[in-house]
Design a protein around this motif. Structure first.
Motif, short mmCIF file in Angstrom:
data_model
loop_
_atom_site.label_atom_id
_atom_site.label_comp_id
_atom_site.label_asym_id
_atom_site.label_seq_id
_atom_site.Cartn_x
_atom_site.Cartn_y
_atom_site.Cartn_z
N ILE A 162 -21.85 23.06 -25.50
CA ILE A 162 -22.03 21.79 -26.42
C ILE A 162 -22.71 21.52 -27.45
N GLY A 163 -22.38 20.72 -28.88
CA GLY A 163 -23.06 20.59 -29.56
C GLY A 163 -22.68 19.04 -30.81
N ILE A 164 -23.56 17.91 -30.54
CA ILE A 164 -23.60 16.62 -31.07
C ILE A 164 -24.48 16.73 -31.68
N SER A 165 -24.05 16.30 -33.28
CA SER A 165 -24.48 15.73 -34.11
C SER A 165 -24.58 14.15 -34.41
N VAL A 166 -25.89 14.13 -34.91
CA VAL A 166 -26.14 12.49 -34.59
C VAL A 166 -26.72 11.51 -35.68
N PRO A 167 -26.32 10.25 -35.68
CA PRO A 167 -26.96 9.63 -37.45
C PRO A 167 -28.16 9.40 -37.58
N GLY A 168 -29.33 9.75 -36.87
CA GLY A 168 -30.63 9.97 -37.11
C GLY A 168 -31.52 11.00 -36.10
N ARG A 169 -32.39 11.28 -35.77
CA ARG A 169 -33.41 11.74 -35.91
C ARG A 169 -33.60 12.31 -34.71
N VAL A 170 -34.11 13.32 -34.24
CA VAL A 170 -33.77 13.85 -32.73
C VAL A 170 -35.18 14.57 -32.57
N ASP A 171 -36.29 14.16 -31.59
CA ASP A 171 -37.47 14.72 -31.22
C ASP A 171 -37.23 16.30 -30.63
N THR A 172 -38.03 16.80 -31.56
CA THR A 172 -38.40 18.04 -31.00
C THR A 172 -38.60 18.74 -29.28
N GLU A 173 -39.62 17.83 -29.56
CA GLU A 173 -39.73 18.41 -28.09
C GLU A 173 -39.23 17.63 -26.83
N SER A 174 -38.70 16.42 -26.77
CA SER A 174 -38.33 15.32 -25.63
C SER A 174 -36.60 15.40 -26.00
N GLN A 175 -36.03 15.68 -27.04
CA GLN A 175 -34.35 15.76 -27.57
C GLN A 175 -34.35 14.44 -27.48
N LEU A 176 -33.99 13.63 -27.69
CA LEU A 176 -34.24 11.56 -27.82
C LEU A 176 -34.20 11.60 -28.74
N LEU A 177 -32.64 10.87 -29.11
CA LEU A 177 -32.69 10.43 -30.48
C LEU A 177 -33.89 9.23 -30.40
N ILE A 178 -34.60 9.60 -31.91
CA ILE A 178 -35.71 8.48 -31.73
C ILE A 178 -36.01 7.23 -32.85
N PHE A 179 -34.72 7.80 -34.21
CA PHE A 179 -34.18 6.78 -35.20
C PHE A 179 -33.22 6.76 -35.53
N VAL A 228 -30.84 21.41 -49.95
CA VAL A 228 -31.30 20.51 -49.09
C VAL A 228 -30.11 19.89 -49.91
N LEU A 229 -29.71 19.43 -47.89
CA LEU A 229 -27.79 18.85 -48.16
C LEU A 229 -28.49 17.59 -47.89
N ILE A 230 -27.79 17.00 -48.24
CA ILE A 230 -27.40 15.20 -48.12
C ILE A 230 -26.06 14.84 -47.62
N THR A 231 -25.89 13.83 -46.25
CA THR A 231 -25.35 13.11 -46.19
C THR A 231 -25.13 12.28 -46.60
N VAL A 232 -23.64 11.85 -47.29
CA VAL A 232 -23.60 10.73 -46.99
C VAL A 232 -22.27 9.65 -46.32
N SER A 233 -22.59 8.82 -45.75
CA SER A 233 -21.76 7.78 -45.15
C SER A 233 -22.03 6.29 -45.10
N GLU A 234 -22.66 5.83 -43.53
CA GLU A 234 -22.62 4.39 -43.69
C GLU A 234 -24.06 4.70 -44.07
N GLY A 235 -25.35 5.66 -43.40
CA GLY A 235 -26.44 6.08 -44.36
C GLY A 235 -26.56 6.91 -45.27
N ILE A 236 -28.11 7.22 -45.03
CA ILE A 236 -27.47 8.74 -46.43
C ILE A 236 -28.95 9.57 -45.40
N GLY A 237 -28.48 10.95 -45.18
CA GLY A 237 -29.61 11.72 -44.66
C GLY A 237 -29.89 13.07 -45.17
N GLY A 238 -30.63 13.95 -44.99
CA GLY A 238 -31.16 14.69 -45.22
C GLY A 238 -31.63 16.28 -44.44
#
Length: 404
Positions: A162-179, A228-238
């Motif tokens: 399973i792969g999960i795409s999230v609208p925020g940043r994932v901590d590389t060590e804990s694998q928790l959504l932190i932002f 660089v890939l920019i996602t444009v949705s509810e927010g903007i990510g890179g």
């Protein structure tokens, strides 16, 4: 092994994600992983392909190629196909990706999630969308139920993970959504809950980084080393590719261009700062411009705003043009900082690319400090780019870890 890596064939130099400049410094284990990735990606991009052609294109010794192929067949990543015609000598058996191997992908947005089953070529076999609430435990339980329904409807497929795409940043060590300021969820172990509920290996990553991985795995980036890939949705990510390597930064936070202020006197952002790029260039910003120009307008979705523009609604056309202008202006800080050769845009705006691209390109050209501006492209099928990104995330990471 040293000869395999120090003398790659001409096509090996264009293989995605592999930094060939650093290969001679690799340990033997790292070298085996890199060789495996080269072979798997060449099969993906050139299938059906023979063992001899893999050796020629990769620059690897035939014995090395044969060893990797046997391992990939044993692990069911690839399969043997038809026997090809040959003008002389032994007729080669062609190799292909195993289309019976699939992954489940989940693309989480602040108000909804889409779950899909995707095969190794990026083909969507099934897709379902469900709403999300403010309780992460209840929402993730709904995602797991949806995944089980899709899995059970394809009993003959071999589900790899399973792969999960999230609208925020994932901590590389804990694998928790932190932002994830637009999601508004309290701290919760999304990856762990899905992994336990489905009893399958699970990978989770920021949507923009996942989309960039999708372009690397499924897309058009052979030979591109800086993008660089920019996602444009509810927010903007890179998502950032620098010198052939994905960049995640400390705690996985690299690429949060959407939360850099371009006008400190601008509206309040979900991150609590004022005037961030995403409050001017996101899809929510496009809707805000529409309501400001027509205060009596009923509340609509961004897709409806796109539809209104196609129908000739002047307020919608003006709102989208303003959004596009701010997207282009925000890209100045991205291109000035990273100097990419390619800028990719993902999100709903790509379905109306004929409206957005000329305005964004004009802003890019005006703001480029020196030389030619980077190429600007929309991702393949913008509405499913994040789903394919979630799938590519699992495929890329798990296929390489399988031999470790």
């Amino acid at each position: 092994m040293g000869n395999d890596l120090s003398n790659p064939g001409p096509s090996a130099k264009a293989v995605r994600r592999v930094d060939l400049n650093a290969i001679e410094l690799a340990s033997s284990e790292t070298a085996r992983r890199i060789n495996r990735e080269i072979i798997l990606q060449l099969i993906h991009s050139s299938q059906p392909i023979s063992r001899a052609d893999l050796a020629r294109l990769s620059g690897l010794q035939r014995s090395t190629v044969s060893q990797i192929i046997e391992q990939l067949i044993q692990e069911r990543w690839i399969r043997e196909g038809a026997v090809a015609q040959s003008p002389r000598g032994r007729r080669p058996t062609m190799l292909l990706l195993n289309d019976e191997l699939v992954v489940l992908a989940a693309d989480i947005h602040p108000r909804q999630v889409t779950v899909a089953m995707i095969d190794l070529t990026g083909r969507l076999l099934s897709r379902s969308t469900l709403p999300l609430g403010s309780d992460p435990a209840r929402s993730v339980a709904g995602i797991i139920d949806c995944m089980k329904r899709i899995r059970d409807s394809h009993p003959r497929k071999s589900l790899e993970g399973i792969g999960i795409s999230v609208p925020g940043r994932v901590d590389t060590e804990s694998q928790l959504l932190i932002f994830a300021p637009n999601l508004h969820w309290p701290k919760y172990d999304i990856k762990g809950a899905v992994e336990r509920g489905m009893e399958l290996p699970t990978e989770m990553e920021n949507a923009a980084t996942a989309c960039l991985m999708s372009e690397l795995w499924f897309g058009r980036m052979d030979g591109v080393r800086d993008a660089v890939l920019i996602t444009v949705s509810e927010g903007i990510g890179g998502g950032i590719l620098a010198n052939g390597q994905l960049v995640t930064g400390q705690n996985g936070m690299a690429g949060e261009f959407g939360h850099i202020a371009i006008d400190p006197s601008g509206p309040r952002c979900a991150c609590t700062q004022n005037g961030c790029w995403e409050v001017f260039g996101s899809c929510n910003a496009g809707l805000r411009y529409y309501y400001q120009s027509d205060p009596k307008a009923k509340r609509i979705t961004f897709q409806e705003l796109l539809n209104f523009a196609e129908e000739g609604n002047a307020h919608a056309v003006a709102a989208l043009a303003k959004q596009a202008k701010y997207i282009g202006q925000g890209l100045r800080m991205v291109t000035a900082a990273l100097s990419p050769e390619l800028v990719l845009i993902a999100g709903d705006i790509t379905s109306a690319w004929h409206r957005f691209s000329p305005i964004i390109e004009a802003e890019l050209e005006k703001s480029t400090l020196k030389g030619e501006p980077p190429r600007l492209l929309a991702t393949h099928e913008g509405d499913v780019a994040r789903l394919r990104g979630a799938a590519a995330l699992l495929l890329q990471r798990h296929s390489i870890r399988s031999n470790e």
